[in-house]
Enzyme design. Structure first.
Site, PDB file in Angstrom:
ATOM      1  N   HIS A 190       0.859  -1.192   0.000  1.00 47.46           N
ATOM      2  CA  HIS A 190       0.000   0.000   0.000  1.00 47.46           C
ATOM      3  C   HIS A 190       0.888   1.233   0.000  1.00 47.46           C
ATOM      4  CE1 HIS A 190      -1.529   3.278   2.698  1.00 47.46           C
ATOM      5  NE2 HIS A 190      -2.459   3.293   1.762  1.00 47.46           N
TER       6      HIS A 190
ATOM      7  N   ASN B 292       0.324   5.740  -0.261  1.00 43.60           N
ATOM      8  CA  ASN B 292      -0.593   6.862  -0.390  1.00 43.60           C
ATOM      9  C   ASN B 292       0.165   8.150  -0.126  1.00 43.60           C
ATOM     10  OD1 ASN B 292      -2.363   8.865   1.460  1.00 43.60           O
ATOM     11  ND2 ASN B 292      -3.641   8.002  -0.143  1.00 43.60           N
ATOM     12  N   VAL B 293      -0.060   9.156  -0.957  1.00 41.73           N
ATOM     13  CA  VAL B 293       0.442  10.511  -0.696  1.00 41.73           C
ATOM     14  C   VAL B 293      -0.695  11.481  -0.984  1.00 41.73           C
ATOM     15  CG1 VAL B 293       2.916  10.137  -1.008  1.00 41.73           C
ATOM     16  CG2 VAL B 293       1.493  10.527  -3.015  1.00 41.73           C
TER      17      VAL B 293
ATOM     18  N   HIS C  75      12.315  -1.231   4.250  1.00 41.01           N
ATOM     19  CA  HIS C  75      12.514  -0.195   5.255  1.00 41.01           C
ATOM     20  C   HIS C  75      13.716   0.696   4.927  1.00 41.01           C
ATOM     21  CE1 HIS C  75       9.589  -0.677   8.543  1.00 41.01           C
ATOM     22  NE2 HIS C  75       9.439  -1.890   8.026  1.00 41.01           N
TER      23      HIS C  75
ATOM     24  N   HIS D   4      -8.623  -4.857  17.377  1.00 40.17           N
ATOM     25  CA  HIS D   4      -9.544  -5.927  17.776  1.00 40.17           C
ATOM     26  C   HIS D   4      -8.896  -7.310  17.694  1.00 40.17           C
ATOM     27  CE1 HIS D   4      -9.906  -5.651  13.418  1.00 40.17           C
ATOM     28  NE2 HIS D   4     -10.473  -6.845  13.389  1.00 40.17           N
TER      29      HIS D   4
ATOM     30  N   GLY E 244     -18.615  11.604   1.079  1.00 42.83           N
ATOM     31  CA  GLY E 244     -19.438  11.385  -0.099  1.00 42.83           C
ATOM     32  C   GLY E 244     -18.651  11.050  -1.336  1.00 42.83           C
ATOM     33  N   GLY E 245     -17.473  10.468  -1.159  1.00 40.40           N
ATOM     34  CA  GLY E 245     -16.624  10.115  -2.288  1.00 40.40           C
ATOM     35  C   GLY E 245     -17.180   8.946  -3.085  1.00 40.40           C
TER      36      GLY E 245
END
Length: 305
Positions: A111, A113-114, A150, A180, A263-264
């Site tokens: 994964h 993300n930017v 890393h 959880h 609301g995407g």
């Protein structure tokens, strides 16, 4: 936010999406399908994006990489947990997010993300902040893969201060944690959010460095593992462990919550979901097996570099 800064970030993110999907197409031999979308006038959320999705490939069972640029009349609760003074403020957000689910169980899911978010509270100057990172989720652990990943993360953050990698590595371990289950999602990487230190230029440079490091962090691992022989046992364990990925994204992930609460576009927000997944009741790994080693040696918080 000025037109110049918006255009600069948008141009970088769209270029990043193209560079990454082009590289993955070259490895897999399967083209991404491109789905350009927009939110119609009058909807709660305005904006547009491009979702690129590869399904049923030779190397990647499902690979999704999306760009979005949206604005709305008020920030959703998931975006104001650490900025309560901006609750209800209009906002603008853009980013690239990807999740790649490989076919071979020995190749880890990844994964990255930017993103940038800007908001303006009544009577106040605009506030802009950045976030992002990347993390690795193996089904079968290899120390050299963890060290390589890393090391790439550490190198990407080195220009911004020696404190950034250990700080964001810890943040990643704490964030990608299934409370959880009392269990890490994977071996981590780096993660940062609500980053505004040093202003716009510093934040933009940081997400650019992280985004630019992604292919070097992940593709050598794919090359090492993609031809590894596997059978039903490994495939079954992969599908079972994918269930943890689904649980985290739906229960804990702030990015998923932000997209749905604002609301995407659901199809694009949920591109991170694997195509096949399974759950087993109270399943445990037999001691001494590679599956057991994943839990004991890799799904733990440790320093890899």
């Amino acid at each position: 936010m000025t037109t110049t800064t918006v255009d600069a970030v948008r141009g970088y993110l769209q270029g990043l999406q193209t560079r990454i999907t082009t590289a993955i197409e070259a490895i897999d031999g399967t083209p991404f399908l491109e789905d350009a979308w927009s939110k119609a006038p009058g909807e709660a959320l305005q904006g547009s994006g491009i979702t690129r999705i590869l399904e049923g490939g030779l190397v990647f069972e499902r690979a999704g990489c999306g760009f979005s640029h949206v604005s709305g009349p008020r920030l959703p609760p998931s975006a104001t947990q650490h900025r309560p003074e901006l609750a209800g403020a209009p906002f603008e957000a853009m980013g690239v997010s990807l999740v790649f689910h490989p076919r071979n169980p020995y190749v880890p899911t990844v994964h990255m993300n930017v993103r940038m978010i800007a908001a303006t509270a009544p009577g106040q100057a605009p506030v802009c902040w950045f976030g992002g990172g990347m993390d690795l989720t193996p089904y079968y652990g290899f120390e050299e893969d963890a060290v390589h990943f890393h090391t790439a993360c550490q190198t990407a953050l080195a220009p911004f201060g020696a404190d950034k990698y250990p700080r964001f590595k810890t943040w990643c371990d704490e964030y990608f944690y299934l409370k959880h289950r009392n269990e890490q999602r994977g071996i981590g990487g780096v993660f940062f959010d609500d980053f505004a230190e040093g202003g716009f230029d510093s934040g933009f440079a940081m997400i650019s460095s992280v985004g630019n490091a992604f292919l070097d962090a992940y593709l050598p691992i794919v090359a090492r593992r993609r031809e590894a022989a596997y059978g039903e046992r490994e495939r079954d364990f992969q599908l079972y462990r994918r269930g943890r990925y689904v649980e985290f994204n739906l229960v804990w992930d702030r990015g998923t919550h932000f997209g749905l609460q604002s609301g995407g576009r659901s199809e694009s927000i949920l591109l991170s979901m694997p195509p096949l997944v399974s759950w087993s009741y109270n399943r445990t790994a037999e001691p001494g097996t590679p599956e057991d080693a994943l839990y004991r040696r890799f799904l733990v918080r440790k320093d890899w570099v």
